[in-house]
Write a protein that holds these residues in place. Structure first.
Motif, mmCIF file in Angstrom:
data_model
loop_
_atom_site.group_PDB
_atom_site.id
_atom_site.type_symbol
_atom_site.label_atom_id
_atom_site.label_comp_id
_atom_site.label_asym_id
_atom_site.label_seq_id
_atom_site.Cartn_x
_atom_site.Cartn_y
_atom_site.Cartn_z
ATOM 1 N N ASN A 59 0.847 -1.187 0.000
ATOM 2 C CA ASN A 59 0.000 0.000 0.000
ATOM 3 C C ASN A 59 0.886 1.242 0.000
ATOM 4 N N SER A 60 1.101 1.790 -1.191
ATOM 5 C CA SER A 60 2.028 2.911 -1.354
ATOM 6 C C SER A 60 1.667 4.104 -0.468
ATOM 7 N N HIS A 61 0.398 4.489 -0.495
ATOM 8 C CA HIS A 61 -0.054 5.649 0.280
ATOM 9 C C HIS A 61 0.220 5.480 1.765
ATOM 10 N N ALA A 97 4.037 4.644 -5.597
ATOM 11 C CA ALA A 97 3.267 5.060 -6.764
ATOM 12 C C ALA A 97 3.643 6.505 -7.105
ATOM 13 N N PRO A 98 3.382 6.953 -8.361
ATOM 14 C CA PRO A 98 3.823 8.286 -8.812
ATOM 15 C C PRO A 98 3.486 9.448 -7.874
ATOM 16 N N ALA A 99 2.232 9.547 -7.437
ATOM 17 C CA ALA A 99 1.858 10.670 -6.556
ATOM 18 C C ALA A 99 2.616 10.609 -5.239
ATOM 19 N N ASP A 100 2.802 9.409 -4.705
ATOM 20 C CA ASP A 100 3.541 9.257 -3.444
ATOM 21 C C ASP A 100 5.030 9.525 -3.641
ATOM 22 N N GLN A 101 5.558 9.169 -4.799
ATOM 23 C CA GLN A 101 6.957 9.497 -5.101
ATOM 24 C C GLN A 101 7.160 11.005 -5.092
ATOM 25 N N SER A 102 6.213 11.732 -5.671
ATOM 26 C CA SER A 102 6.295 13.195 -5.679
ATOM 27 C C SER A 102 6.339 13.735 -4.253
ATOM 28 N N LEU A 103 5.432 13.225 -3.421
ATOM 29 C CA LEU A 103 5.399 13.670 -2.024
ATOM 30 C C LEU A 103 6.671 13.292 -1.292
ATOM 31 N N CYS A 104 7.202 12.111 -1.578
ATOM 32 C CA CYS A 104 8.412 11.641 -0.907
ATOM 33 C C CYS A 104 9.611 12.510 -1.281
ATOM 34 N N HIS A 105 9.725 12.848 -2.564
ATOM 35 C CA HIS A 105 10.797 13.764 -2.990
ATOM 36 C C HIS A 105 10.661 15.109 -2.276
ATOM 37 N N LEU A 106 9.421 15.569 -2.136
ATOM 38 C CA LEU A 106 9.183 16.833 -1.445
ATOM 39 C C LEU A 106 9.620 16.741 0.010
ATOM 40 N N LEU A 107 9.305 15.637 0.670
ATOM 41 C CA LEU A 107 9.676 15.459 2.075
ATOM 42 C C LEU A 107 11.194 15.361 2.243
ATOM 43 N N TYR A 184 -5.646 13.659 0.204
ATOM 44 C CA TYR A 184 -4.851 12.446 0.024
ATOM 45 C C TYR A 184 -3.579 12.511 0.879
ATOM 46 N N ALA A 185 -3.052 13.716 1.056
ATOM 47 C CA ALA A 185 -1.811 13.892 1.833
ATOM 48 C C ALA A 185 -2.019 14.831 3.014
ATOM 49 N N GLN A 186 -3.206 14.807 3.563
ATOM 50 C CA GLN A 186 -3.519 15.727 4.659
ATOM 51 C C GLN A 186 -2.623 15.495 5.870
ATOM 52 N N TYR A 187 -2.067 14.277 5.984
ATOM 53 C CA TYR A 187 -1.200 13.960 7.120
ATOM 54 C C TYR A 187 0.046 14.846 7.174
ATOM 55 N N CYS A 188 0.470 15.378 6.017
ATOM 56 C CA CYS A 188 1.671 16.226 6.033
ATOM 57 C C CYS A 188 1.345 17.686 5.710
ATOM 58 N N CYS A 189 0.071 18.056 5.867
ATOM 59 C CA CYS A 189 -0.357 19.438 5.633
ATOM 60 C C CYS A 189 -0.438 20.208 6.947
ATOM 61 N N ASP A 190 -0.282 21.506 6.834
ATOM 62 C CA ASP A 190 -0.482 22.372 7.990
ATOM 63 C C ASP A 190 -1.983 22.633 8.122
ATOM 64 N N THR A 191 -2.597 22.000 9.104
ATOM 65 C CA THR A 191 -4.045 22.145 9.290
ATOM 66 C C THR A 191 -4.381 23.049 10.477
ATOM 67 N N SER A 192 -3.403 23.857 10.881
ATOM 68 C CA SER A 192 -3.625 24.736 12.037
ATOM 69 C C SER A 192 -4.692 25.795 11.740
ATOM 70 N N SER A 193 -4.897 26.081 10.454
ATOM 71 C CA SER A 193 -5.942 27.027 10.064
ATOM 72 C C SER A 193 -6.700 26.451 8.872
ATOM 73 N N LEU A 198 -7.704 25.413 2.084
ATOM 74 C CA LEU A 198 -8.457 26.082 1.026
ATOM 75 C C LEU A 198 -7.539 26.623 -0.063
ATOM 76 N N THR A 199 -6.319 26.986 0.305
ATOM 77 C CA THR A 199 -5.376 27.526 -0.684
ATOM 78 C C THR A 199 -4.587 26.435 -1.382
ATOM 79 N N THR A 200 -4.768 25.189 -0.928
ATOM 80 C CA THR A 200 -4.102 24.062 -1.586
ATOM 81 C C THR A 200 -5.118 22.949 -1.838
ATOM 82 N N PRO A 201 -6.045 23.144 -2.780
ATOM 83 C CA PRO A 201 -7.093 22.142 -2.992
ATOM 84 C C PRO A 201 -6.605 20.836 -3.616
ATOM 85 N N THR A 202 -5.440 20.865 -4.273
ATOM 86 C CA THR A 202 -4.907 19.645 -4.900
ATOM 87 C C THR A 202 -3.462 19.417 -4.444
ATOM 88 N N LEU A 203 -2.946 18.215 -4.740
ATOM 89 C CA LEU A 203 -1.541 17.941 -4.428
ATOM 90 C C LEU A 203 -0.613 18.844 -5.225
#
Length: 260
Positions: A59-61, A97-107, A184-193, A198-203
């Motif tokens: 399970n890549s995600h 998977a591709p989307a997770d690879q993108s997030l992993c490179h970002l991290l 999909y990647a809310q676990y690594c988003c800043d959800t303090s506000s 709202l300013t990042t509706p997509t990955l």
């Protein structure tokens, strides 16, 4: 023989059902509860078990999600947590998977950027030793995984080039990122506000926002804001377009103030 086949089929079906019903969110909530109680040494092995389950399911995600949680937990109580975080992310990259690879490179880029920002003076003293960014860039991930280079001894230029490379890799799957909701990647988003999501509706929005924050050249930041503006040109509501335009104006004002 037929009975054996039937039993094996039932066993396989029950195993698949158990895997399908594995409640990752419940485990993540338990881990966060343990962290809030300061029980880091209990939260960490719990996160390891979640990763093992995700790995078992391929399970890549959830593998990336669990790795993120592992690294965040380790950061709270382990020495050299950044070192182990980098190795975990880099070793995970090839199987995602591709989307997770993108997030992993970002991290990965964020780990390097965080260390660089916290140790600017020390890095300024590091010498440029046998580093040709154009030559090593193509195989840099393998070099990192093998531990050939101690990133704490890298020069400023090498940090910049490495962060740029991982950011470029993070943006490579733009078409996939544009159609993937940020939850999909809310676990690594800043959800303090609430407005942060709202300013990042997509990955795509999330990745570009993070890359803009790490970019050292204003021209690069401006180009990325333009990409985002273009992406949202067909939005029914104009709130996000206006917000992006205001960020571009702020960037231009800051540039003018520095040049005066």
């Amino acid at each position: 023989m037929k009975r054996i086949i039937l039993l094996l089929t039932l066993l396989l079906a029950s195993t698949q059902l158990m895997n399908a019903q594995y409640n990752y969110n419940a485990d993540y909530r338990t881990i966060q509860q343990l962290i809030s109680q300061g029980a880091y040494n209990q939260a960490y092995p719990k996160a390891e078990k979640v990763f093992a389950q995700a790995q078992k399911e391929h399970n890549s995600h959830e593998m990336l999600h669990a790795t993120y949680v592992l690294n965040q937990t380790a950061q709270l109580y382990q020495e050299n947590a950044s070192d182990s975080a980098l190795l975990r992310y880099l070793r995970l990259l090839p199987v995602l998977a591709p989307a997770d690879q993108s997030l992993c490179h970002l991290l990965v880029a964020k780990v390097y950027h965080s260390y660089w920002q916290q140790n600017r003076w020390r890095i300024e003293q590091n010498e440029e030793v046998n580093y040709d960014g154009d030559t090593l860039d193509t195989n840099l991930t393998q070099v990192e995984v093998n531990g050939v280079d101690d990133y704490k001894m890298w020069s400023k230029r090498r940090f910049e080039k490495t962060i740029e490379r991982h950011c470029a890799e993070a943006m490579k799957e733009a078409s996939s990122l544009k159609v993937t909701p940020v939850r999909y990647a809310q676990y690594c988003c800043d959800t303090s506000s609430p407005k942060n999501l709202l300013t990042t509706p997509t990955l795509y929005d999330l990745v570009l926002h993070e890359v803009i924050g790490m970019a050292t050249k204003e021209a690069t930041q401006l180009a990325l804001w333009r990409n985002l503006l273009s992406f949202h040109q067909q939005d029914k509501e104009d709130d996000l377009r206006i917000w992006i335009e205001l960020r571009m104006v702020d960037l231009d004002d800051d540039d003018n103030a520095r040049t005066q």
